[in-house]
Design an enzyme around this catalytic site. Sequence first.
Site, short mmCIF file in Angstrom:
data_model
loop_
_atom_site.label_atom_id
_atom_site.label_comp_id
_atom_site.label_asym_id
_atom_site.label_seq_id
_atom_site.Cartn_x
_atom_site.Cartn_y
_atom_site.Cartn_z
N GLU A 107 10.01 -18.66 29.26
CA GLU A 107 9.49 -19.97 28.88
C GLU A 107 10.09 -21.02 29.82
O GLU A 107 11.29 -20.97 30.09
CB GLU A 107 9.87 -20.32 27.44
CG GLU A 107 9.16 -21.59 26.98
CD GLU A 107 9.42 -21.94 25.50
OE1 GLU A 107 10.22 -21.24 24.85
OE2 GLU A 107 8.81 -22.88 25.03
N GLY A 132 19.81 -23.11 24.91
CA GLY A 132 20.52 -22.50 23.78
C GLY A 132 20.16 -21.05 23.56
O GLY A 132 21.02 -20.18 23.52
N ALA A 133 18.87 -20.79 23.41
CA ALA A 133 18.42 -19.43 23.14
C ALA A 133 16.90 -19.37 23.28
O ALA A 133 16.26 -20.41 23.40
CB ALA A 133 18.83 -19.00 21.73
N GLU A 175 13.20 -17.29 21.94
CA GLU A 175 12.61 -16.52 20.84
C GLU A 175 11.71 -15.37 21.27
O GLU A 175 10.79 -15.00 20.51
CB GLU A 175 11.81 -17.48 19.97
CG GLU A 175 10.51 -18.05 20.60
CD GLU A 175 10.65 -19.41 21.26
OE1 GLU A 175 11.78 -19.76 21.65
OE2 GLU A 175 9.63 -20.12 21.39
N ASN A 176 11.91 -14.75 22.45
CA ASN A 176 11.08 -13.63 22.89
C ASN A 176 10.81 -12.67 21.72
O ASN A 176 11.72 -12.33 20.97
CB ASN A 176 11.80 -12.86 23.99
CG ASN A 176 12.44 -13.78 24.99
OD1 ASN A 176 11.75 -14.56 25.63
ND2 ASN A 176 13.76 -13.72 25.10
N HIS A 187 16.78 -20.71 14.00
CA HIS A 187 15.70 -21.34 14.76
C HIS A 187 14.89 -20.28 15.52
O HIS A 187 13.66 -20.24 15.43
CB HIS A 187 16.30 -22.36 15.74
CG HIS A 187 15.30 -23.06 16.60
ND1 HIS A 187 14.79 -24.29 16.28
CD2 HIS A 187 14.70 -22.69 17.76
CE1 HIS A 187 13.93 -24.66 17.20
NE2 HIS A 187 13.86 -23.71 18.12
N GLU A 188 15.58 -19.42 16.26
CA GLU A 188 14.86 -18.41 17.05
C GLU A 188 14.15 -17.42 16.13
O GLU A 188 13.02 -17.02 16.39
CB GLU A 188 15.82 -17.68 18.00
CG GLU A 188 16.65 -18.58 18.90
CD GLU A 188 15.86 -19.65 19.64
OE1 GLU A 188 14.67 -19.43 19.92
OE2 GLU A 188 16.43 -20.72 19.92
N HIS A 194 10.97 -18.86 14.77
CA HIS A 194 9.89 -18.91 15.77
C HIS A 194 8.96 -17.68 15.66
O HIS A 194 7.83 -17.73 16.12
CB HIS A 194 10.45 -18.94 17.18
CG HIS A 194 10.65 -20.32 17.75
ND1 HIS A 194 9.70 -21.31 17.66
CD2 HIS A 194 11.67 -20.85 18.47
CE1 HIS A 194 10.15 -22.40 18.29
NE2 HIS A 194 11.34 -22.16 18.78
N GLU A 223 7.97 -26.32 18.31
CA GLU A 223 9.37 -26.75 18.31
C GLU A 223 9.70 -27.73 17.18
O GLU A 223 10.71 -27.59 16.51
CB GLU A 223 9.75 -27.34 19.68
CG GLU A 223 9.71 -26.32 20.82
CD GLU A 223 10.58 -25.09 20.58
OE1 GLU A 223 11.43 -25.10 19.67
OE2 GLU A 223 10.38 -24.08 21.31
N1 TRP Z 1 11.95 -22.11 23.18
C1 TRP Z 1 13.39 -22.12 23.19
C2 TRP Z 1 13.86 -22.64 21.85
O1 TRP Z 1 13.41 -23.65 21.38
C3 TRP Z 1 14.05 -22.94 24.22
C4 TRP Z 1 13.65 -22.82 25.65
C5 TRP Z 1 12.63 -23.40 26.27
C6 TRP Z 1 14.42 -22.26 26.67
N2 TRP Z 1 12.70 -23.23 27.62
C7 TRP Z 1 13.80 -22.56 27.89
C8 TRP Z 1 15.59 -21.55 26.66
C9 TRP Z 1 14.36 -22.19 29.11
C10 TRP Z 1 16.13 -21.17 27.87
C11 TRP Z 1 15.52 -21.50 29.08
O2 TRP Z 1 14.67 -22.05 21.22
ZN ZN Z 2 12.56 -23.58 19.64
#
Ligand code: TRP
Ligand code: ZN
Length: 896
Positions: free
Chosen positions: A125, A265-266, A268-269, A301-302, A305, A324
Site C-alpha cells: 500500500e 505503523g502496520a 493489514e495485508n 486496527h489492522e 481492516h 481508514e
Molecule cells: N493501511 C495501513 C494502516 O492504516 C497503513 C499504511 C498505508 C502503510 N501505507 C503504508 C503502512 C505504507 C506502511 C507503509 O494500518
Molecule cells: Zn488503517
Amino acid sequence: MKTEHAPSIQRSDYTPLAWNVDGVDLHFALDPAATVVTSRLRCSRNTQIAPAPLRLLGEDLEVLGLTVDGVEAAPGLVTQGEGWLEIALEGRSAEVGIVTRINPQSNTSLSGLYVSRGGFFTQCEAEGFRRITWFPDRPDAMTRFTVTLEADAASCPVLLSNGNLIEQGPLAGGRHYARWEDPFPKPSYLFALVAAKLVALERRVTTASGREVLLQVWVEEGNLDRTEHAMDSLIHSMRWDEEVFGLELDLDRFMIVAVSDFNMGAMENKGLNIFNAKYVLAKPDTATDVDYEHIESVVAHEYFHNWTGNRVTCRDWFQLTLKEGLTVFRDQQFSADMLAVAAGDAGAASARAVKRIDDVRVLRAVQFAEDAGPMAHPIRPDSYQEINNFYTATVYEKGAEVIRMLHTLLGAEGFRNGMDLYFSYHDGQAVTCDDFVDCMAEANGHDLDQFMRWYSQAGTPHVKAAGAYDAASRSYTLMLSQHTPPTPGQTDKQPLLIPVAVGLIGPDGRDLPLRLEGENHAGVTTRVLELSEVEQSFRFLDVAVEPVPSVLRGFSAPVILDLAEDDARLAFRMAHDTDAFNRWDAAQRFAERVILVLTADAAAGRTLAVPADFVAAFRALLNDAALDPAFRAQAMTLPSEGYLIERMQPADPAPLRVALMHLMRALGTHLADDWLALCRTLEVTGPYRYHPTDAGRRALGNLALKYLAAAGVPEGLAWAQAQFARFGNMTEGVGALAALVQSASPAREAALGAFHARYRDDALVLDKWFALQAGAWRWDATAAPVLERVRALMVDPAFSLANPNKVYALLGSFFRANPAEFHAADGSGYAFWADQVIALDARNPQVAARMARSLENWQRFTPALQALIRVQLERVAGATGLSPDVTEIVEKALAD
Ligand code: TRP
Ligand code: ZN
C-alpha cells in the site's frame, strides 16, 4: 525553485478497468540482489465499457520476458510510457506472462520488496506492488492470488504469504519453497510476502461460529518473550468484532509479522499483517504502559481492516477514508470498551473519557494544524500529486470523527444496521464513501445529503455558542452558529450538519433535566442538538435557575468551539462538569488562557505571574480523590506546544517556551507538597501488569515527578533518582528519566548514560532515549542548544538514517516536539532540517516527506522566522532529483 509542477491526479478522472484480472500466479525466486518474479495474469475483458488495451503499471523493474497466451508478445502489441505499459489484447480473455528482475537489497524506500536484517518483506500500500511486477496496481482490480516462494533454506527458513499454505518442500542447492493460496479476491495493495528467519508464538482459538483458527505472531528468535501482549490483543479484537459487529475471521490462519524497518505503523495485508516491531514487541522491562496501549490499538486496527478495507475495499485512493476513518473509529471504540471493562462499572465512564481525551488531543494538535495549512484537504480529497502524502491525520482521525458523528446521529443500533446493510450490499467489492453513507441513510430512513459535505469540505469549522437566561419565562436559549474559514482552493464553505451535545449545569453543580421547546420527553441531562444552518437557536423550558452551559460534550463534533467564559466559569466547570471530557476541556481552556497571557508578557519583557485562581482550581482537581488517577493525569497535563502554536497569531516559540517553563515551575513549587503526597500514595506495588488502574497511577505519579523536577524541588528530584535507580518496569524507568531530563538537575547526564549502557543493544528502547534528548527543553540556561545534541546523536552507532523509527525518534522529535529549539532565532534548525530532508529523500521519499511536513505551517510564525524558513523551503524545492513526495509538500508550502 523548480518551475514545472508535478502532475496531479483528479478524483473526477476515475474510469473503470478495461480488463479484469481473474487470477494471478506469482513465482518468486528470492535473492537479495536479483530476485526473479514470474507472473501469469488471467485476464478477461470488461464488456461494460468500450474496448481498450490492458494497462499495467510498473516502477524500477527489469523485464526479462513478456508473453500473451504463451507466445512472446509481438512488439506492435505493446506500448510503453513513463511507469505504464499497455498491451492490445484481443478477444474476451487472454493470459499474460511477465518475468521481471528486481533488487530488494538496494530498495531503501521500504516500498515494494525489500530486505531488512537479512529477511525479505513487502509493503504494497498504496502503490508498492508495481515495484514488484507489472500489474493493474489500483485498488479496484481485485484478483485471486496463488503465490510460490523459493529461497535459501538456511537464511530464510520461514516462507509466508496471504491465505492458506497449500504445499511446501525442499529444493536443490539448499533452497526450499512454499505455495500459498488466498481464497479471497483482493487488490494488489493487500499482497504480502515474508521470507526470513523467524519464530512464532501460536494459539488456536475458536470463532463464534465454531471454526478453529490458527493465530501466529512471528518475530526474530530473541523476541519471543515479547509477543504475548500482541497475541492477547489479537484475540480480544476478534472477540470484540464478533460481539459488536457480528464479524468473524474468515481465514483458517491469521499471521502478524514484526519487522524492524517499516515506514508506518502496520499493514493489514490479507491474513498476513506486517507490523513495525514497535507495535508488536512488549515486555514490562522494555515497554511502557503507553506502548502496551498502542500495541493493543494497532493490532485491533489492522485486524478490523479485514472487514473494513479488505472484504470491502476502496474503488480508488480518493476513497481512502472509507477504510481508514471507519477502521480508526472501530479501533477507538474497541480501546474504550477494553478500558471500560477493565475499570468496572464505577470507573467505566471515566475510563472512556480518558481514551476520548487522548484521541482529541491528537486531533487538535495534528489534524487541526493540517486543516489550517497549505495541505488542508477534505477527508475525501479531490486531487493529489503523491498518494503517500494523503495518509494524513485528516483522512484517518478526522475521518474517524465523521464516522463517530454518524454513530451519534443514528445511535449504536442504527449504526450497526447501516454496517450490516453495507456488508450485505458490498462484500467483495471496491466501493466509494457515498456507497457507505447511502447504506447508513437507507438502513435508518435518514436523509444524509447535507452530512455528505463533511466528505467534500476541508477546514475546521468554528462553532460559536452563546446562551441567554430569561428568568420570567424560566427558559434558556442557546444560540449556535457555524463558520468554516477558507482553505486552499475552497473559499465558499457551506453549512455542515453538526451534532452538538449540550448539558446545563445548575449552581449546585448538578445537571438540570432538559426539555427542548416543542418536545415533551424531558428528563435527559445531555441532548444532541443538530446544527444544520449558519445560525440556529435552541430554547430549553422549565429551567428553574440560570445554568452554566456545557457545550460539545464528549467532543461530539470535530470543531473549534468558541464560547465566552470567564475564569470563574471555567473553574466552576473544572470542578463540576458531569461530562468528564468537558471537565478536562475546561481545565485545558483555562490553562491555554493563562499560558497565552504569560507568553505575551514574556514577549514584552514583563514579569510573569500565574493567577492564583488558576493554581487553586488546578490544586482542587489534583487532590480530588474521587477522580481516577488516569483522568487527573490528563487534566494536569498542559496543552501541547504544537497545539498552542496553532492558537497564537503570530506564533513565536521562544516566549511560549519561557511561559511554559514558568508555569511548570510555578505549579511544581506551589503544589510541591501535593505532588509529593501523590508520589507516596500512588506507588504501585507487586509485579507489573498492563491494567488501566495501575497505568493511571503510574501516569499521575510520573507527571508529579515531572512538575517537581521542573521546579527543582529537592525531594522530587531525589524521588526521581531513587525511582530511576530501582525501576521495576519501563513505565517507571522512562518516567523517572524523563523527569530528570526535563530538569536542571546535574543527575540528568548520568541517568542518560546509565540508561544507554543498560539498553545499548535494544533498538526499540534506545528510540526512547533518542526522543527524550531531542525533545528536551533547556531548563539549565547555560546548556548548549539542543541541536548540538541532536547532531552528536546522529553519529551515535545506534542511529541510522536508514531506519524510520530512528529518524522519527531523533529528527521527528526535534522538529515536532521541540518548537523552541527547532525554531531557534538564528535559523540553524531550519538549515539542519533542509539538509536532513534532502539526505533522506535520496533513500526514502515517504520518510523524507513526513519530515518535510514539519515546516508546512511556516506562515504562522513571526516575519523574522518566516524569512529564514522560506530560504530553506526554497533550497529543498530546488534540490536536484527531488521525489514527487517531497516536491508536493514544499510546492504547496510555497504556493501563495
Ligand atoms: N493501511 C495501513 C494502516 O492504516 C497503513 C499504511 C498505508 C502503510 N501505507 C503504508 C503502512 C505504507 C506502511 C507503509 O494500518
Ligand atoms: Zn488503517
